[in-house]
Design a protein around this motif. Structure first.
Motif, short mmCIF file in Angstrom:
data_model
loop_
_atom_site.label_atom_id
_atom_site.label_comp_id
_atom_site.label_asym_id
_atom_site.label_seq_id
_atom_site.Cartn_x
_atom_site.Cartn_y
_atom_site.Cartn_z
N PRO A 197 0.80 -1.22 0.00
CA PRO A 197 0.00 0.00 0.00
C PRO A 197 0.84 1.28 0.00
O PRO A 197 0.51 2.22 -0.67
CB PRO A 197 -0.83 -0.12 1.27
N ASP A 198 1.91 1.32 0.75
CA ASP A 198 2.77 2.49 0.80
C ASP A 198 4.22 2.03 0.92
O ASP A 198 4.72 1.84 2.03
CB ASP A 198 2.38 3.37 1.98
N PRO A 199 4.91 1.83 -0.20
CA PRO A 199 6.27 1.31 -0.16
C PRO A 199 7.23 2.17 0.66
O PRO A 199 8.09 1.65 1.35
CB PRO A 199 6.70 1.27 -1.63
N ALA A 200 7.08 3.48 0.64
CA ALA A 200 7.99 4.36 1.39
C ALA A 200 7.80 4.14 2.89
O ALA A 200 8.78 4.07 3.65
CB ALA A 200 7.74 5.82 1.03
N LEU A 201 6.55 4.01 3.33
CA LEU A 201 6.26 3.76 4.74
C LEU A 201 6.80 2.41 5.17
O LEU A 201 7.41 2.28 6.24
CB LEU A 201 4.76 3.85 4.98
N ALA A 202 6.61 1.38 4.34
CA ALA A 202 7.11 0.05 4.66
C ALA A 202 8.63 0.05 4.74
O ALA A 202 9.22 -0.55 5.64
CB ALA A 202 6.63 -0.96 3.62
N ARG A 203 9.29 0.75 3.81
CA ARG A 203 10.76 0.81 3.80
C ARG A 203 11.26 1.53 5.06
O ARG A 203 12.19 1.07 5.72
CB ARG A 203 11.25 1.53 2.55
N THR A 204 10.64 2.63 5.41
CA THR A 204 11.03 3.38 6.60
C THR A 204 10.87 2.52 7.85
O THR A 204 11.76 2.48 8.70
CB THR A 204 10.20 4.67 6.72
N ALA A 205 9.75 1.83 7.96
CA ALA A 205 9.51 0.97 9.12
C ALA A 205 10.53 -0.15 9.20
O ALA A 205 11.03 -0.48 10.28
CB ALA A 205 8.09 0.39 9.08
N LEU A 206 10.85 -0.73 8.05
CA LEU A 206 11.84 -1.81 8.03
C LEU A 206 13.22 -1.30 8.43
O LEU A 206 13.92 -1.92 9.23
CB LEU A 206 11.90 -2.45 6.64
N LEU A 207 13.62 -0.14 7.93
CA LEU A 207 14.91 0.43 8.29
C LEU A 207 14.97 0.79 9.78
O LEU A 207 15.99 0.57 10.44
CB LEU A 207 15.22 1.66 7.43
N GLU A 208 13.87 1.32 10.32
CA GLU A 208 13.83 1.64 11.74
C GLU A 208 13.93 0.38 12.59
O GLU A 208 14.64 0.34 13.60
CB GLU A 208 12.55 2.41 12.09
N ALA A 209 13.22 -0.67 12.19
CA ALA A 209 13.28 -1.94 12.92
C ALA A 209 14.69 -2.53 12.85
O ALA A 209 15.21 -3.03 13.85
CB ALA A 209 12.26 -2.93 12.35
N ASP A 210 15.33 -2.43 11.71
CA ASP A 210 16.69 -2.92 11.55
C ASP A 210 17.66 -2.13 12.44
O ASP A 210 18.53 -2.72 13.09
CB ASP A 210 17.13 -2.84 10.09
N GLU A 211 17.51 -0.83 12.46
CA GLU A 211 18.37 0.01 13.29
C GLU A 211 18.19 -0.33 14.78
O GLU A 211 19.18 -0.45 15.51
CB GLU A 211 18.07 1.49 13.03
N THR A 212 16.95 -0.48 15.21
CA THR A 212 16.67 -0.83 16.60
C THR A 212 17.28 -2.18 16.94
O THR A 212 17.93 -2.35 17.98
CB THR A 212 15.14 -0.86 16.86
N TRP A 213 17.11 -3.15 16.06
CA TRP A 213 17.64 -4.48 16.27
C TRP A 213 19.16 -4.45 16.32
O TRP A 213 19.78 -5.09 17.16
CB TRP A 213 17.12 -5.42 15.19
N SER A 214 19.77 -3.69 15.44
CA SER A 214 21.24 -3.58 15.40
C SER A 214 21.78 -2.99 16.69
O SER A 214 22.81 -3.43 17.20
CB SER A 214 21.68 -2.71 14.22
N ARG A 215 21.10 -1.96 17.23
CA ARG A 215 21.55 -1.35 18.47
C ARG A 215 21.47 -2.31 19.65
O ARG A 215 22.27 -2.26 20.55
CB ARG A 215 20.73 -0.11 18.78
#
Length: 182
Positions: A162-180
Motif C-alpha cells: 500500500p505504501d512502499p515508502a512507509l514500509a521501507r522506513t519501518a523496516l529500516l527503523e526496525a533494523d536500526e533498533t535491532w542492530s543497536r
C-alpha cells in the motif's frame, strides 16, 4: 545450510527476477500453505497454529533471537486476531525453499480496534514431498494501510505494498533498533 543462510536465501528469492524459473506447482503449494496457516490462526489461536508449522530449529525475534518453538510453548497466545495474506510468494527451483510476504493486521479481542499493521516475511522450507515448515518469520510494523487487507482466499501476486515508502522506513527503523540491541 545455517539459519542465517536460509534468511539470506529468502531475501535473494524475494528480489525481482531471482526466481524466474521457479516451479509453479511449488509456488502454488507454498501459497496454499501460507493461506492454510492464516486460516488456522483465525480458527484456533496463534500459539497452536505456530507450533503446528514451526520447523524444529525455527527462530523468532522477541525482540532478540530466540528458539521459536520454546518461545511459543512458554507464552500464551496474545488476546488478538491476526489476519494476513501473501502479496508475493516465491519458491526455489528445487521446490524445497520458499518465501511469502505481504501485509498483516492485528486486532484486539476485548475492545475491537486495530493494534498494529505490519508487513511480514515468512521463510518456508520442506523436505521432498513433505509439508512446508517455518524456520523463521520476520515483520516490520507500519501505520495503517492505505487499502484494506486482501481476503485470505485471494493473494495479491505482484502488486505493490500500500505504501512502499512507509514500509521501507519501518523496516529500516526496525533494523536500526535491532542492530543497536545487537
Amino acid at each position: 545450510m545455517s539459519r542465517h543462510g536460509y534468511l539470506l536465501a529468502a531475501i535473494v528469492m524475494a528480489l525481482p527476477g531471482a526466481a524466474a524459473a521457479q516451479d509453479t506447482s511449488a509456488a502454488a503449494s507454498l501459497v496454499a500453505a501460507e493461506l492454510a496457516f492464516a486460516s488456522r490462526v483465525a480458527e484456533s489461536e496463534e500459539r497452536t497454529a505456530f507450533l503446528e508449522v514451526l520447523a524444529r530449529d525455527a527462530v523468532v525475534f522477541r525482540p532478540g533471537l530466540v528458539e521459536a518453538r520454546e518461545w511459543y510453548q512458554s507464552h500464551a497466545s496474545r488476546p488478538m486476531q491476526l489476519s494476513w495474506s501473501p502479496a508475493v510468494a516465491r519458491a526455489s527451483a528445487a521446490g524445497d525453499l520458499g518465501v511469502t510476504t505481504g501485509p498483516y493486521r492485528a486486532r484486539a479481542f476485548v475492545i475491537p480496534r486495530t493494534v498494529g499493521d505490519a508487513h511480514y516475511l515468512s521463510l518456508w522450507r520442506r523436505a521432498r514431498g513433505g509439508p512446508w515448515q517455518l524456520p523463521t518469520v520476520l515483520s516490520a510494523q507500519t501505520g495503517a494501510p492505505d487499502e484494506p487487507l486482501p481476503s485470505a482466499s485471494t493473494p495479491r501476486r505482484g502488486q505493490p505494498f500500500p505504501d512502499p515508502a512507509l514500509a521501507r522506513t519501518a523496516l529500516l527503523e526496525a533494523d536500526e533498533t535491532w542492530s543497536r540491541r545487537g
